[in-house]
Design an enzyme around this catalytic site. Structure first.
Site, PDB file in Angstrom:
ATOM      1  N   HIS A  56      40.287  37.604  38.142  1.00 57.27           N
ATOM      2  CA  HIS A  56      41.115  38.812  38.177  1.00 57.27           C
ATOM      3  C   HIS A  56      42.600  38.556  37.880  1.00 57.27           C
ATOM      4  O   HIS A  56      43.206  39.182  37.003  1.00 57.27           O
ATOM      5  CB  HIS A  56      41.035  39.449  39.570  1.00 57.27           C
ATOM      6  CG  HIS A  56      39.655  39.697  40.053  1.00 57.27           C
ATOM      7  ND1 HIS A  56      38.941  40.823  39.737  1.00 57.27           N
ATOM      8  CD2 HIS A  56      38.832  38.953  40.847  1.00 57.27           C
ATOM      9  CE1 HIS A  56      37.752  40.774  40.307  1.00 57.27           C
ATOM     10  NE2 HIS A  56      37.657  39.653  40.991  1.00 57.27           N
TER      11      HIS A  56
HETATM   12  C1  BDR Z   1      41.449  40.036  44.270  1.00 59.16           C
HETATM   13  O1  BDR Z   1      40.996  39.566  45.537  1.00 59.16           O
HETATM   14  C2  BDR Z   1      41.186  38.185  45.659  1.00 59.16           C
HETATM   15  O2  BDR Z   1      40.080  37.574  46.240  1.00 59.16           O
HETATM   16  C3  BDR Z   1      41.468  37.663  44.269  1.00 59.16           C
HETATM   17  O3  BDR Z   1      42.351  36.568  44.345  1.00 59.16           O
HETATM   18  C4  BDR Z   1      42.095  38.842  43.566  1.00 59.16           C
HETATM   19  O4  BDR Z   1      43.492  38.888  43.750  1.00 59.16           O
HETATM   20  C5  BDR Z   1      40.274  40.625  43.537  1.00 59.16           C
HETATM   21  O5  BDR Z   1      39.735  41.689  44.266  1.00 59.16           O
END
Ligand code: BDR
Ligand code: CA
Length: 319
Positions: free
Chosen positions: A247
């Site tokens: 992400h």
């Molecule tokens: C987000 O949640 C975290 O676990 C990841 O680093 C990202 O920022 C995705 O939902």
């Protein structure tokens, strides 16, 4: 032109890829890093940030944030990121100094020192930015702009059925941040799950990162490979096959380059009281609230081009 960035993150496997990408970009000046609790406790995030910034040669203040969300007790995602936050990676002890200020105070100090210059990038829960707004309500006008990874608009959640992790950990903080930045001269850019999950990488990407770690002997490449392997194992156990959703680097790369996605304005708010939907980000497509847009939402992600850009940046910078 160089972009001065303050990165607030909960490192975290994909956060580590984002930090590395940013450190390797010659057009980025890392002005500061805030360690926010989320994927793992704030102190563990902080250790990861101190180690990574040291190995990457990022000479910027790294400040520890609050150890809990504004209202609810903390929750952690060690199933997703491992108890240390970086999967299977084994980190050295950090030797560099932390910044003595709180994460919230670092936001405020850097924004006041560089009015209209600093770009904020939030890759974790919004706790410390919300605390910073309580100290300095003018932050939305002091920052050049804000980019956020968070939320799920017309898309299932990845934490609750309708909630995304960064919002679900501290919904009150996210709601305050979105409300405050709705009046910023430039709308915040929101990279929500329906955009970031299109960066769904498979075995050949892990192999390239593994190969980089093997051929370069670079300790950061080793950390990234060992972290990404764990991320694949988690996603496989969660029903997504041998793959991972990466992400945070997409939101970071769009903040720097303006490439790899389009944006469209939308009024977005955070559900705080729903018995089933607390932490959901609600987008008002038909203007039923009668409110002006509050974010520029990332859309139309060019996932393949982005993944190639990310990998080639890592391969050029870590060899
Ligand atoms: C987000 O949640 C975290 O676990 C990841 O680093 C990202 O920022 C995705 O939902
Ligand atoms: Ca994150």
């Amino acid at each position: 032109m160089t972009l001065a960035l303050l990165v607030d993150c909960d490192t975290g496997i994909d956060d580590a890829f984002a930090l590395t990408y940013l450190a390797l970009r010659e057009d980025v000046e890392m002005a500061g890093v805030v360690s926010t609790g989320g994927n793992v406790p704030a102190a563990v995030v902080h250790r990861n940030n101190l180690v990574l910034t040291e190995l990457l040669g990022i000479d910027a203040p790294v400040a520890l944030g609050a150890d809990r969300p504004l209202v609810e007790p903390p929750m952690f995602a060690d199933d997703t990121h491992g108890p240390g936050g970086l999967g299977h990676a084994v980190l050295p002890e950090p030797t560099r100094a932390e910044d003595p200020r709180s994460g919230a105070q670092l936001w405020v100090d850097l924004a006041r020192e560089r009015p209209g210059e600093l770009v904020g990038l939030v890759l974790g829960p919004h706790t410390n930015l919300a605390l910073a707004l309580a100290i300095e309500p003018e932050l939305p006008r002091l920052l050049r702009r804000l980019h956020v990874m968070g939320g799920a608009i017309h898309h299932r959640g990845n934490t609750g059925p309708t909630s995304e992790w960064n919002i679900a950990v501290d919904p009150e903080a996210a709601q305050r941040v979105l409300a405050a930045f709705a009046s910023a001269p430039r709308l915040p850019v929101l990279g929500a799950l329906q955009a970031t999950e299109s960066v769904h990488v498979h075995g050949e990407v892990l192999e390239r990162v593994e190969q980089l770690a093997g051929t370069s002997g670079n300790p950061v490449a080793r950390i990234l490979a060992d972290a990404l392997r764990f991320y694949f194992e988690f996603h496989e156990s969660d029903g997504f096959g041998w793959s991972a959703h990466v992400h945070d680097p997409l939101v970071a790369a769009h903040a720097v380059t303006g490439d790899f996605a389009s944006t469209r304005p939308l009024a977005v708010d955070v559900e705080l009281t729903g018995t089933l939907t607390r932490g959901q980000t609600v987008g008002d497509e038909l203007g039923r609230w009668g409110r002006e847009p509050t974010v520029d939402l990332l859309t139309h992600v060019q996932a393949d081009a982005f993944v190639e850009h990310l990998l080639s940046t890592l391969e050029a910078g870590l060899r």
